[in-house]
Design a protein around this motif. Sequence first.
Motif, PDB file in Angstrom:
ATOM      1  N   ALA A 171      49.919  45.981  36.121  1.00 15.69           N
ATOM      2  CA  ALA A 171      48.984  46.511  35.129  1.00 15.69           C
ATOM      3  C   ALA A 171      47.854  45.526  34.855  1.00 15.69           C
ATOM      4  O   ALA A 171      47.053  45.736  33.946  1.00 15.69           O
ATOM      5  N   GLN A 172      47.780  44.447  35.648  1.00 14.03           N
ATOM      6  CA  GLN A 172      46.752  43.425  35.465  1.00 14.03           C
ATOM      7  C   GLN A 172      45.478  43.827  36.209  1.00 14.03           C
ATOM      8  O   GLN A 172      45.468  43.854  37.448  1.00 14.03           O
ATOM      9  N   PRO A 173      44.381  44.142  35.517  1.00 12.48           N
ATOM     10  CA  PRO A 173      43.143  44.550  36.194  1.00 12.48           C
ATOM     11  C   PRO A 173      42.645  43.520  37.202  1.00 12.48           C
ATOM     12  O   PRO A 173      42.140  43.886  38.276  1.00 12.48           O
ATOM     13  N   TYR A 174      42.788  42.240  36.884  1.00 19.02           N
ATOM     14  CA  TYR A 174      42.324  41.198  37.797  1.00 19.02           C
ATOM     15  C   TYR A 174      43.112  41.233  39.104  1.00 19.02           C
ATOM     16  O   TYR A 174      42.533  41.115  40.197  1.00 19.02           O
ATOM     17  N   VAL A 175      44.420  41.418  39.009  1.00 21.86           N
ATOM     18  CA  VAL A 175      45.268  41.472  40.205  1.00 21.86           C
ATOM     19  C   VAL A 175      44.945  42.723  41.009  1.00 21.86           C
ATOM     20  O   VAL A 175      44.869  42.683  42.247  1.00 21.86           O
ATOM     21  N   VAL A 176      44.728  43.846  40.323  1.00 24.61           N
ATOM     22  CA  VAL A 176      44.378  45.094  41.002  1.00 24.61           C
ATOM     23  C   VAL A 176      43.071  44.926  41.772  1.00 24.61           C
ATOM     24  O   VAL A 176      42.957  45.318  42.942  1.00 24.61           O
ATOM     25  N   PHE A 177      42.068  44.318  41.117  1.00 22.92           N
ATOM     26  CA  PHE A 177      40.778  44.112  41.783  1.00 22.92           C
ATOM     27  C   PHE A 177      40.916  43.179  42.975  1.00 22.92           C
ATOM     28  O   PHE A 177      40.390  43.466  44.059  1.00 22.92           O
ATOM     29  N   ALA A 178      41.601  42.068  42.786  1.00 22.99           N
ATOM     30  CA  ALA A 178      41.736  41.087  43.858  1.00 22.99           C
ATOM     31  C   ALA A 178      42.469  41.676  45.063  1.00 22.99           C
ATOM     32  O   ALA A 178      42.055  41.489  46.217  1.00 22.99           O
ATOM     33  N   ALA A 179      43.556  42.405  44.810  1.00 15.14           N
ATOM     34  CA  ALA A 179      44.318  43.006  45.909  1.00 15.14           C
ATOM     35  C   ALA A 179      43.464  43.995  46.690  1.00 15.14           C
ATOM     36  O   ALA A 179      43.492  44.020  47.926  1.00 15.14           O
ATOM     37  N   ASN A 180      42.683  44.801  45.971  1.00 10.89           N
ATOM     38  CA  ASN A 180      41.801  45.755  46.634  1.00 10.89           C
ATOM     39  C   ASN A 180      40.686  45.060  47.396  1.00 10.89           C
ATOM     40  O   ASN A 180      40.404  45.387  48.556  1.00 10.89           O
TER      41      ASN A 180
END
Length: 344
Positions: free
Chosen positions: A226-235
Amino acid sequence: MSAEQLDISVLTWALTVGLVVLLLAVDLVVAAKRPHHVGFGEATAWTVFYVAVALGFGVWFMLHYGSGPGTEYFVGYLVEKSLSVDNLFVFVIIMSTFAVPDEHQHKVLTFGIVLALVMRAIFIALGATLLSLFSFVFLLFGLLLIYTAVQLYRHRDEDPDIEDNVVVKTSRRVLPITDDYVGGDLFTRDNGRRMVTPLFLVLVAIGTIDLLFALDSIPAVFGITAQPYVVFAANAFSLLGLRALFFLVKGLLDRLVYLSTGLSLILAFIGVKLIMQWLHEDVIESVPKIPTVLSLVVIVMVLAVVTVASLVKTKRDPSAKAHPGSLRARRAAGKRENERTNRR
């Protein structure tokens, strides 16, 4: 998923986005200034570079923010990388449908990656906001992924119909289009008349496909963290290697005959994970949450089995060909021809 939001500083966000933009800018400059056929050696070098960057970022992130968020990043990266391979199938179909010359494929792919990243950034911001306000969004995301998984499995042996894309059809109907690519330009003039080239249609097709993939991939990675930063980085880091990966494996894509089946299983698993997360938080606390490490094990096992089974299948049956799968049944060619005749 991590219980609390990470404290990611504005500087860290800025540096991460800056790194991604810099790498994208390099791709754009290379594509625009030196259009050429990308060979196996060059594609391998770029692929190794992007994977090394993604892994290096993951190690740094884990050291600074802990093993939990670090594991979420690596699982998210793996999920997005897997989905991006299916995206490559569709890119191949688009390139073939519009007969894009080799020297212009680099430009098309880079545009597709940039647009995909922009769309994902928008959906990430929207998804993070909704999750912070309404926990039932976990349920909606879970149901969306399960629906997508079922549709993908049902039509796993089909290709998406690019010509039937409503945006592409509308563009063909209302825009004057040249017969050739005119050196890779998007627009040109013919006897004083402003026209678009087939490359413009290719970018339209890529853009609409990117939108559909963003609708699936963002809920999938939010099922991991649910971490936006992790979601962005992974994408971001999974998409950055997509251009090089296309040229590296486009000759091998036809052999991954069970990839769509594997992706449907992964999406269904993450969908169930999201629904269990919602049940745990909003309905019955005794409902267990699926740990991130277990998600990693399941996803790796599915991908490994799918890859090995695909290679065995195509070795035994060389005529077997992989398909990216579709979310709806492809209309028969005869039916499309009848519609064209009726329009005339």
